[in-house]
Design an enzyme around this catalytic site. Structure first.
Site, short mmCIF file in Angstrom:
data_model
loop_
_atom_site.label_atom_id
_atom_site.label_comp_id
_atom_site.label_asym_id
_atom_site.label_seq_id
_atom_site.Cartn_x
_atom_site.Cartn_y
_atom_site.Cartn_z
N GLY A 122 -6.02 13.22 -25.77
CA GLY A 122 -6.85 12.33 -26.57
C GLY A 122 -8.22 12.12 -25.96
O GLY A 122 -8.38 12.09 -24.74
N GLY A 188 -0.79 8.58 4.98
CA GLY A 188 -0.93 7.34 4.23
C GLY A 188 0.31 6.46 4.36
O GLY A 188 1.39 6.85 3.92
N ALA A 189 0.14 5.29 4.98
CA ALA A 189 1.27 4.36 5.15
C ALA A 189 1.21 3.24 4.13
O ALA A 189 1.44 2.07 4.44
CB ALA A 189 1.26 3.79 6.57
N VAL A 191 2.34 2.02 -0.05
CA VAL A 191 3.61 1.87 -0.77
C VAL A 191 4.28 3.23 -0.98
O VAL A 191 5.45 3.42 -0.64
CB VAL A 191 3.37 1.20 -2.14
CG1 VAL A 191 4.66 1.14 -2.94
CG2 VAL A 191 2.79 -0.20 -1.95
N ILE A 192 3.54 4.19 -1.52
CA ILE A 192 4.12 5.50 -1.86
C ILE A 192 4.56 6.25 -0.60
O ILE A 192 5.66 6.81 -0.54
CB ILE A 192 3.12 6.34 -2.68
CG1 ILE A 192 2.78 5.62 -3.99
CG2 ILE A 192 3.69 7.72 -2.99
CD1 ILE A 192 1.62 6.25 -4.76
N GLU A 211 -1.62 7.00 9.42
CA GLU A 211 -2.40 6.01 8.68
C GLU A 211 -3.77 5.85 9.33
O GLU A 211 -3.87 5.55 10.53
CB GLU A 211 -1.67 4.67 8.65
CG GLU A 211 -2.46 3.50 8.10
CD GLU A 211 -3.01 3.74 6.71
OE1 GLU A 211 -4.25 3.65 6.54
OE2 GLU A 211 -2.22 4.03 5.79
N ARG A 280 -4.48 6.40 -5.35
CA ARG A 280 -4.65 6.98 -6.68
C ARG A 280 -6.00 6.58 -7.24
O ARG A 280 -6.54 5.53 -6.89
CB ARG A 280 -3.52 6.53 -7.62
CG ARG A 280 -2.13 6.94 -7.14
CD ARG A 280 -1.04 6.46 -8.10
NE ARG A 280 -1.13 7.12 -9.39
CZ ARG A 280 -0.59 8.30 -9.67
NH1 ARG A 280 0.07 8.98 -8.74
NH2 ARG A 280 -0.70 8.83 -10.87
N ALA A 328 2.81 -0.95 -12.61
CA ALA A 328 3.32 -0.73 -13.96
C ALA A 328 3.45 -2.04 -14.74
O ALA A 328 3.07 -2.12 -15.91
CB ALA A 328 4.67 -0.01 -13.89
N HIS A 452 25.62 -21.20 -3.81
CA HIS A 452 26.05 -20.82 -2.46
C HIS A 452 27.35 -20.04 -2.52
O HIS A 452 28.25 -20.41 -3.26
CB HIS A 452 26.27 -22.08 -1.61
CG HIS A 452 26.82 -21.77 -0.25
ND1 HIS A 452 26.04 -21.28 0.77
CD2 HIS A 452 28.10 -21.88 0.24
CE1 HIS A 452 26.81 -21.09 1.85
NE2 HIS A 452 28.05 -21.45 1.55
#
Length: 479
Positions: A122, A188-189, A191-192, A211, A280, A328, A452
């Site tokens: 698109g 890269g440290a 999330v991913i 990192e 990203r 997300a 509990h």
């Protein structure tokens, strides 16, 4: 004349498909454009999240953790399991089946709600026209009263480690390994990187995470970040901060990575696979005609206001392609907000209360401000913490690592943030997010009755600890 829709959505990831469904529910004639193809060359919905992101990574995280449990943790429960093995192709096949089920589910939801699927690429033209180029190259132009741009994001590539989709891969390629690499490097440290590193570490890889930043998980509350680093290091992840990758050389089926350590000295490490996951970037390539009227900001994101309106009237943008965290659930709620605002409603997102989760084991989750942010703002505050080591339910489950931390305003007692590393952190932090949405104080949480024994009692105790009233740990004496 070209076919006209009330709403056309470009992109069917968590932001786009939710926007399309909500728009259709509100009575709009809606179409959703998606360029993603499956292995058979057929169009599928779901975007990055369902196809190569959130969902497949969680499938591998769960499978790998079950293997780790059976192999290393069953004995403590009195369960003897010998000869436990992992069948990587079967694990990958299960992941692929989950993707197929969920992407097919979106197709079913579109049909049930009357959303028209348009498969192809698109592009927004001037005057709210959308050009769709299908998989055979046929071009069709559609008219719309409103266009919602939800084109998502792509992994960032770095020149020192060019992806070859064999030895050097990005987050997508890391979901498709056919066997467990003996030596795995992760650049890269974030999330991913931590999630994918955890998957293959559990299955037997020697994982080294490089990192560039000096601090670990700089965006998180630093008390929680330090605790997380300690836990993940104990699990076997070799996390090296202040390590800036400067080059890589592929030799057959291995790669040698060159990096500068914290002293600025050049170091080298050789791996069987290297995953590049340094973040990203918004995907806007060929998305906008020059005269579309939509502006990008200095970082390449589509410029929008708080209601996700672009500079062009009737054109909206949501999800990873706009400002804010690339999550997300954030994109989905923006999709709902935009659809409802098109319908004349006054919907608005509270951007201050969006949970963030890292699905390692234990999980790491947060909502609201970190202690560092509160301190920098100058607001007076109190902190309450509670370790899972003091939770009866956590002990019963053999899940005692980590803690809950709650930050509250010292004068109003309103909850400013919650940060958790521990079992079911993603679900626990949502309890605090709900409380924050209703303006709750730490005292409010402390006065509620929690079941509990449950893990959620750790939330209760941390809230009590804000004022030195915790029951199941010794309270810190105020200075």
């Amino acid at each position: 004349m070209s076919e006209k829709f009330d709403v056309i959505v470009i992109g069917s990831g968590p932001a786009g498909y939710v926007a399309a469904i909500r728009a259709a529910q509100l009575g709009f004639k809606t179409a959703c454009v998606e360029k993603w193809k499956n292995e058979e060359g057929k169009g599928v919905n779901g975007g990055t999240c369902l196809n190569v992101g959130c969902i497949p990574s969680k499938a591998l995280l769960d499978s790998s953790y079950k293997y780790h449990e059976a192999k290393d943790d069953f004995a403590v429960h009195g369960i003897t399991a010998s000869g436990v093995e992992i069948n990587v192709p079967s694990m990958i096949a299960r992941k692929n089946q989950i993707i197929k089920n969920l992407t097919g589910g979106i197709a079913g939801l579109f049909k049930a709600n009357g959303v028209t699927s348009l498969f192809g690429t698109g592009k927004l033209l001037a005057g709210k026209k959308v050009e769709v180029t299908d998989f055979e190259g046929k071009v069709t132009v559609y008219d719309a009263d409103n266009v919602i741009l939800a084109s998502g994001s792509n992994p960032i590539n770095i020149p020192p480690a060019p992806v070859d989709n064999d030895v050097i891969v990005n987050s997508t390629g890391a979901l498709e390994f056919s066997e467990v690499p003996k030596r795995l490097g992760v650049i890269g440290a974030g999330v991913i990187g931590l999630e994918l590193g955890s998957v293959w570490n559990r299955l037997g890889s020697k994982v080294t995470v490089l990192e560039a930043l000096d601090s670990f998980l700089a965006i998180m509350d630093q008390q929680i970040a330090k605790e997380t680093q300690k836990i993940l290091t104990k699990q076997g992840l070799d996390i090296r901060t202040s390590s800036r990758v400067t080059g890589s050389k592929v030799n057959g089926k291995e790669v040698t990575v060159t990096y500068l350590d914290k002293e600025g000295k050049e170091q080298q490490e050789t791996f069987d696979k290297l995953i590049v996951c340094v973040g990203r970037r918004p995907f806007t390539e060929n998305l906008l005609a020059a005269d579309s009227g939509v502006n990008l900001d200095e970082r390449g994101f589509i410029f929008v206001n708080e209601q996700c309106e672009t500079n062009a009237p009737g054109v909206w943008a949501i999800g990873d392609v706009v400002r804010g965290p690339m999550l997300a659930h954030k994109g989905s709620e923006e999709g709902v907000m935009v659809a409802e605002r098109i319908a004349g409603q006054k919907s608005q997102i509270n951007y201050d209360i969006i949970p963030n989760v890292i699905y390692t084991h234990p999980e790491v989750a947060s909502v609201g401000k970190t202690e560092e942010q509160v301190k920098a703002s100058g607001e007076p505050y109190n902190v309450g913490t509670f370790p899972f080591a003091a939770s009866g339910r956590a002990m019963a489950a053999n899940e005692t690592q980590g803690l809950v931390k709650i930050i509250a305003h010292a004068v109003t007692d309103r909850i400013l943030g919650a940060h958790i590393v521990g079992p079911s952190a993603a679900d626990l932090v949502q309890q605090v997010a709900i409380a924050m949405e209703f303006g709750s104080s730490a005292e409010d949480l402390g006065m509620m009755v929690f079941g509990h024994p449950t893990l959620s009692e750790a939330i209760h105790e941390a809230a009590l600890a804000v004022h030195g009233h915790a029951i199941h740990i010794a309270n810190k004496k105020k200075r």
